[in-house]
Design an enzyme around this catalytic site. Sequence first.
Site, PDB file in Angstrom:
ATOM      1  N   ASP A  10       0.830  -1.207   0.000  1.00 32.04           N
ATOM      2  CA  ASP A  10       0.000   0.000   0.000  1.00 32.04           C
ATOM      3  C   ASP A  10       0.872   1.267   0.000  1.00 32.04           C
ATOM      4  O   ASP A  10       2.009   1.250   0.471  1.00 32.04           O
ATOM      5  CB  ASP A  10      -0.904  -0.013   1.242  1.00 32.04           C
ATOM      6  CG  ASP A  10      -2.079   0.951   1.097  1.00 32.04           C
ATOM      7  OD1 ASP A  10      -2.355   1.403  -0.025  1.00 32.04           O
ATOM      8  OD2 ASP A  10      -2.707   1.258   2.126  1.00 32.04           O
ATOM      9  N   ARG A  14      -0.137   7.549  -2.675  1.00 27.55           N
ATOM     10  CA  ARG A  14       0.400   8.660  -1.874  1.00 27.55           C
ATOM     11  C   ARG A  14       1.824   9.005  -2.296  1.00 27.55           C
ATOM     12  O   ARG A  14       2.209  10.165  -2.350  1.00 27.55           O
ATOM     13  CB  ARG A  14       0.356   8.299  -0.377  1.00 27.55           C
ATOM     14  CG  ARG A  14      -1.008   8.516   0.240  1.00 27.55           C
ATOM     15  CD  ARG A  14      -1.125   7.868   1.579  1.00 27.55           C
ATOM     16  NE  ARG A  14      -1.328   6.425   1.436  1.00 27.55           N
ATOM     17  CZ  ARG A  14      -1.184   5.538   2.403  1.00 27.55           C
ATOM     18  NH1 ARG A  14      -0.801   5.938   3.602  1.00 27.55           N
ATOM     19  NH2 ARG A  14      -1.417   4.264   2.206  1.00 27.55           N
ATOM     20  N   THR A  56     -10.395  -7.525  -5.270  1.00 29.36           N
ATOM     21  CA  THR A  56     -11.734  -7.562  -5.873  1.00 29.36           C
ATOM     22  C   THR A  56     -12.397  -6.185  -5.762  1.00 29.36           C
ATOM     23  O   THR A  56     -13.319  -5.888  -6.511  1.00 29.36           O
ATOM     24  CB  THR A  56     -12.630  -8.627  -5.184  1.00 29.36           C
ATOM     25  OG1 THR A  56     -12.500  -8.489  -3.766  1.00 29.36           O
ATOM     26  CG2 THR A  56     -12.234 -10.036  -5.577  1.00 29.36           C
ATOM     27  N   ASN A  58     -10.649  -3.307  -6.085  1.00 27.88           N
ATOM     28  CA  ASN A  58      -9.906  -2.317  -6.887  1.00 27.88           C
ATOM     29  C   ASN A  58     -10.581  -1.982  -8.228  1.00 27.88           C
ATOM     30  O   ASN A  58     -10.262  -0.971  -8.849  1.00 27.88           O
ATOM     31  CB  ASN A  58      -8.461  -2.772  -7.152  1.00 27.88           C
ATOM     32  CG  ASN A  58      -7.555  -2.667  -5.946  1.00 27.88           C
ATOM     33  OD1 ASN A  58      -6.565  -3.385  -5.821  1.00 27.88           O
ATOM     34  ND2 ASN A  58      -7.878  -1.760  -5.016  1.00 27.88           N
ATOM     35  N   TRP A  59     -11.567  -2.805  -8.654  1.00 26.16           N
ATOM     36  CA  TRP A  59     -12.292  -2.480  -9.893  1.00 26.16           C
ATOM     37  C   TRP A  59     -13.014  -1.146  -9.759  1.00 26.16           C
ATOM     38  O   TRP A  59     -13.350  -0.514 -10.766  1.00 26.16           O
ATOM     39  CB  TRP A  59     -13.329  -3.556 -10.218  1.00 26.16           C
ATOM     40  CG  TRP A  59     -12.754  -4.894 -10.529  1.00 26.16           C
ATOM     41  CD1 TRP A  59     -12.775  -5.985  -9.706  1.00 26.16           C
ATOM     42  CD2 TRP A  59     -12.079  -5.312 -11.725  1.00 26.16           C
ATOM     43  NE1 TRP A  59     -12.152  -7.055 -10.326  1.00 26.16           N
ATOM     44  CE2 TRP A  59     -11.724  -6.668 -11.563  1.00 26.16           C
ATOM     45  CE3 TRP A  59     -11.743  -4.672 -12.921  1.00 26.16           C
ATOM     46  CZ2 TRP A  59     -11.045  -7.399 -12.537  1.00 26.16           C
ATOM     47  CZ3 TRP A  59     -11.063  -5.393 -13.895  1.00 26.16           C
ATOM     48  CH2 TRP A  59     -10.718  -6.739 -13.699  1.00 26.16           C
ATOM     49  N   ARG A 179       2.291  -4.904   6.067  1.00 28.37           N
ATOM     50  CA  ARG A 179       1.515  -3.896   5.343  1.00 28.37           C
ATOM     51  C   ARG A 179       2.329  -2.620   5.264  1.00 28.37           C
ATOM     52  O   ARG A 179       2.718  -2.055   6.299  1.00 28.37           O
ATOM     53  CB  ARG A 179       0.170  -3.630   6.024  1.00 28.37           C
ATOM     54  CG  ARG A 179      -0.629  -2.615   5.212  1.00 28.37           C
ATOM     55  CD  ARG A 179      -2.076  -2.496   5.619  1.00 28.37           C
ATOM     56  NE  ARG A 179      -2.719  -1.584   4.689  1.00 28.37           N
ATOM     57  CZ  ARG A 179      -3.933  -1.734   4.174  1.00 28.37           C
ATOM     58  NH1 ARG A 179      -4.662  -2.780   4.510  1.00 28.37           N
ATOM     59  NH2 ARG A 179      -4.427  -0.859   3.329  1.00 28.37           N
TER      60      ARG A 179
HETATM   61  C1  FPP Z   1      -2.174   0.048  -3.076  1.00 24.73           C
HETATM   62  O1  FPP Z   1      -1.711   1.355  -3.211  1.00 24.73           O
HETATM   63  C2  FPP Z   1      -1.636  -0.784  -4.117  1.00 24.73           C
HETATM   64  C3  FPP Z   1      -2.364  -1.361  -5.083  1.00 24.73           C
HETATM   65  C4  FPP Z   1      -3.831  -1.196  -5.182  1.00 24.73           C
HETATM   66  C5  FPP Z   1      -1.756  -2.189  -6.123  1.00 24.73           C
HETATM   67  C6  FPP Z   1      -0.391  -2.738  -5.867  1.00 24.73           C
HETATM   68  C7  FPP Z   1       0.205  -3.005  -7.169  1.00 24.73           C
HETATM   69  C8  FPP Z   1       1.498  -2.903  -7.525  1.00 24.73           C
HETATM   70  C9  FPP Z   1       2.597  -2.621  -6.598  1.00 24.73           C
HETATM   71  C10 FPP Z   1       1.874  -3.045  -8.948  1.00 24.73           C
HETATM   72  C11 FPP Z   1       1.305  -4.204  -9.701  1.00 24.73           C
HETATM   73  C12 FPP Z   1       1.788  -5.502  -9.196  1.00 24.73           C
HETATM   74  C13 FPP Z   1       2.509  -6.415  -9.867  1.00 24.73           C
HETATM   75  C14 FPP Z   1       2.816  -7.706  -9.209  1.00 24.73           C
HETATM   76  C15 FPP Z   1       3.016  -6.199 -11.218  1.00 24.73           C
HETATM   77  P1  FPP Z   1      -2.736   2.566  -3.237  1.00 24.73           P
HETATM   78  O2  FPP Z   1      -2.930   2.966  -4.641  1.00 24.73           O
HETATM   79  O3  FPP Z   1      -4.013   2.172  -2.543  1.00 24.73           O
HETATM   80  O4  FPP Z   1      -1.971   3.640  -2.434  1.00 24.73           O
HETATM   81  P2  FPP Z   1      -2.590   4.842  -1.579  1.00 24.73           P
HETATM   82  O5  FPP Z   1      -3.194   4.224  -0.349  1.00 24.73           O
HETATM   83  O6  FPP Z   1      -1.400   5.674  -1.274  1.00 24.73           O
HETATM   84  O7  FPP Z   1      -3.589   5.533  -2.463  1.00 24.73           O
END
Ligand code: FPP
Length: 233
Positions: A10, A14, A56, A58-59, A179
């Site tokens: 995560d 940010r 699931t 993230n869509w 995490r």
């Molecule tokens: C959460 O960060 C992360 C994700 C939703 C996706 C994680 C994916 C990757 C690191 C890349 C793809 C993976 C592979 C294996 C190629 P966030 O966007 O929720 O961060 P935020 O909380 O700062 O908004």
Amino acid sequence: MPRHIAIIMDGNGRWAKLRGMPRVMGHRQGVLALKPIVKACAHLGVNVLTVYAFSTENWARPATEVNGLMDLLVEFLRSETQELKLEGVSIRTIGDIAPLAQRAQRALQEAAESTAEQSRMILNLAVNYGGRDELVRAVNRWLSTLGTKSREGPLAVTQEVIARHLDSAGMPDPDLLIRAGGEARVSNFMLWQIAYTELYVTDTLWPDFDPRTLAMAIRSFQSRSRRFGALES
Ligand code: FPP
């Protein structure tokens, strides 16, 4: 050493926002951060590394971000599979990949097939993964094996039956769940498997997570006393 490490990567959004970049750039940097972690885990003797790449839920993000994540997944598999294979890493997936774009499904299948013989470490990519969704699919998978055969006695599901029908069947449960990004929640990740998993939350945003951060998490794990609900022996 933990046998199985699971990671919620995560903080990509940010990380990008702090730099005035689009969120997808944070994910791109997140993929770059993942590579040395996979290698470090393989070298440290970890047996399974599971990373939460796409949930699931993230869509519900904007289409540009969803497509960007899928592109990164395909790119990662195309560019890294060969090197990971040489490192003895077997690539697998947990999650329901059927709703993914064909090219993503194909890339995941090809990576799994090409690395199937590798036995040093499993890299488990959680893609379109949700813990509740996995449990529902596991129970349905079991139900479909029962068919119309006649049965003696009442029908009853057991913990062993559920575990055997999960996407992660045959793998040890995670010993350590890391995490990144500072939030102290589980976010529908491996709900069944983390019953006795040690949790480690770091404020480090995933793109900044490096093998030193990994070492700190492992040291914290090693200092804990795991009792699995029993008393200290
Ligand atoms: C959460 O960060 C992360 C994700 C939703 C996706 C994680 C994916 C990757 C690191 C890349 C793809 C993976 C592979 C294996 C190629 P966030 O966007 O929720 O961060 P935020 O909380 O700062 O908004």
